[in-house]
Design an enzyme around this catalytic site. Structure first.
Site, short mmCIF file in Angstrom:
data_model
loop_
_atom_site.label_atom_id
_atom_site.label_comp_id
_atom_site.label_asym_id
_atom_site.label_seq_id
_atom_site.Cartn_x
_atom_site.Cartn_y
_atom_site.Cartn_z
CE LYS A 166 51.49 -33.91 31.61
NZ LYS A 166 51.88 -33.45 33.05
CE1 TYR A 188 40.99 -29.09 21.46
CE2 TYR A 188 41.00 -26.76 20.74
CZ TYR A 188 40.80 -27.85 21.85
OH TYR A 188 40.66 -27.55 23.23
CG ASP A 225 40.14 -24.02 23.88
OD1 ASP A 225 39.53 -23.21 24.24
OD2 ASP A 225 39.30 -25.12 23.44
CG ASP A 237 51.16 -30.81 34.95
OD1 ASP A 237 51.89 -30.09 34.29
OD2 ASP A 237 51.40 -31.97 35.66
CG ASP A 252 37.79 -20.45 28.31
OD1 ASP A 252 38.18 -19.83 27.40
OD2 ASP A 252 36.95 -20.81 28.49
#
Ligand code: NAD
Length: 360
Positions: free
Chosen positions: A192, A141, A248, A224, A252
């Site tokens: 990852k 980001y 992030d 994942d 959620d």
């Protein structure tokens, strides 16, 4: 000396939910004699309308000078078409980066009263209490270079960069280990590392930091798989530490385990526990102005503010107790409502928490 709290309501449902949280904070201030002074300013779309930028320099300075910041949410369709670099969300990223708020704590707790509001079976989620520690000021980001270009063949291409330096990983890993230490001493680092170079460094550094925390059991999981495990068997997790983008998304996802994103508070802390507190959700333009948004995530963010930045555990506990009592009374905003409960609006929910807190 009085402690300064800056309130930044933002856009959409931000002002509605923040107004309720402020009522709770003002009562806690009186009841527990906290000596707080509250002031208000604008951020996001509201700041674009007033100053032409999503975070004015003077607002940033007031935030720097404050002991803690309480924020609603930013963004909305009104500002979606303006230049990317001055969109409302940029104001949020800027204040987080400028205040050095690298450690984002996102608890996902299922209140027993809301077990049926979860999208998963009650036995899978009952008793759920997870803390997601998300790195907040680095990664994709913020990484540069980023942008758009036209390739030699005339095709448009857009690109972002995902950098992590050793020190950035080390400091957030420490927050993860420290958090795990005062909970069940289990930390899962999510990355990852099978694909991304930044994740390989992330894993190496987390392993190094682990040497200082022999009492904490460390595990690693690919993002994942973590996304899958969070809905398959979420109670296997206690504290998760992860990078900005993965955190992030996973936080959620975790929110839905608890019934609604309208229940989830968050704290964003610097190295000295100075922080900004906000609900995990956005400005919900689809329901803004209707008086139906759930203010509890913002009210619970007030509780985190008192606990982490002001060291006022008794006041924080009391607010959490008041929220639980209101849920016991059967009051529900639309997002957590189910048959047999009383549907209330934003203001009624805030008033009920205030009444419960006053009576404690
Ligand atoms: P959102 O979180 O605003 O809304 C997602 C869904 O959840 C919507 O259906 C909304 O009605 C519902 N919802 C959210 N909060 C709720 C609450 N308190 N009570 C009841 N229902 C609630 O996410 P979005 O729709 O993807 O984004 C809307 C805007 O918010 C965008 O401009 C986005 O950029 C911005 N945003 C801001 C933040 C922030 O300020 N921290 C975070 C995420 C998104």
């Amino acid at each position: 000396m009085s402690k300064q709290i800056l309130i930044l309501p933002g856009d959409g449902i931000g002002p509605e939910i923040t107004a309720e949280a402020v009522k709770v904070l003002e009562l806690a201030n009186d009841k527990f004699q906290l000596g707080l002074t509250l002031s208000h300013d604008v951020i996001g779309g509201a700041a674009i309308d007033k100053h032409g930028v999503p975070l004015a320099d003077e607002t940033l300075e007031r935030a720097r000078a404050a002991d803690a910041v309480l924020l609603g949410a930013v963004g909305g369709p009104k500002w979606d078409k303006i230049e990317r670099d001055i969109r409302p969300e940029r104001g949020l990223l800027k204040i987080r980066a400028q205040l050095g708020l690298f450690g984002n704590l996102r608890p996902a707790i299922l209140y027993p009263q809301l077990a049926e509001a979860s999208s998963l079976k009650p036995e899978v989620v009952s008793g759920l209490d997870i803390l997601i520690v998300r790195e907040l000021t680095g990664g994709i980001y913020f990484g540069t270079p980023r942008g758009n270009r036209v390739l030699d063949n005339g095709e448009r291409q857009a690109y972002d960069t995902l950098p992590y330096s050793e020190s950035e990983v080390r400091r957030i890993a420490k927050v993860g280990f420290e958090s795990a230490r005062v909970r069940s001493k289990k930390l899962c680092s999510v990355d990852k590392a099978n694909v991304l170079a930044s994740s390989q460094l992330w894993r190496e550094v987390v392993e190094e930091v682990a040497k200082d925390y022999p009492d904490v059991e460390l595990s690693h999981m690919y993002v994942d798989n973590a996304a899958m495990q969070l809905v398959r068997a979420p109670k296997q997790f206690d504290v998760i530490v992860t990078d900005n983008m993965f955190g992030d998304i996973l936080s959620d996802q975790a929110s839905m385990l608890t019934g609604s994103i309208g229940m989830l508070p968050s704290a964003s802390l610097d190295a000295h526990n100075k922080g900004m507190y906000e609900p995990c959700h956005g400005s919900a333009p689809d329901i803004a102005g209707q008086g139906i948004a759930n203010p509890l995530a913002t009210i619970l963010s007030v509780s985190m503010l008192l606990r982490y930045s002001l060291d006022q555990a008794a006041a924080a506990d009391a607010i959490e107790k008041a929220v639980s009592l209101v849920l016991d009374q059967g009051l529900r905003t639309g997002d957590i409502w189910s048959e047999g409960h009383v549907r209330v609006g934003t203001q009624q929910m805030g008033d009920a928490v205030v009444a419960a807190l006053r009576n404690l």
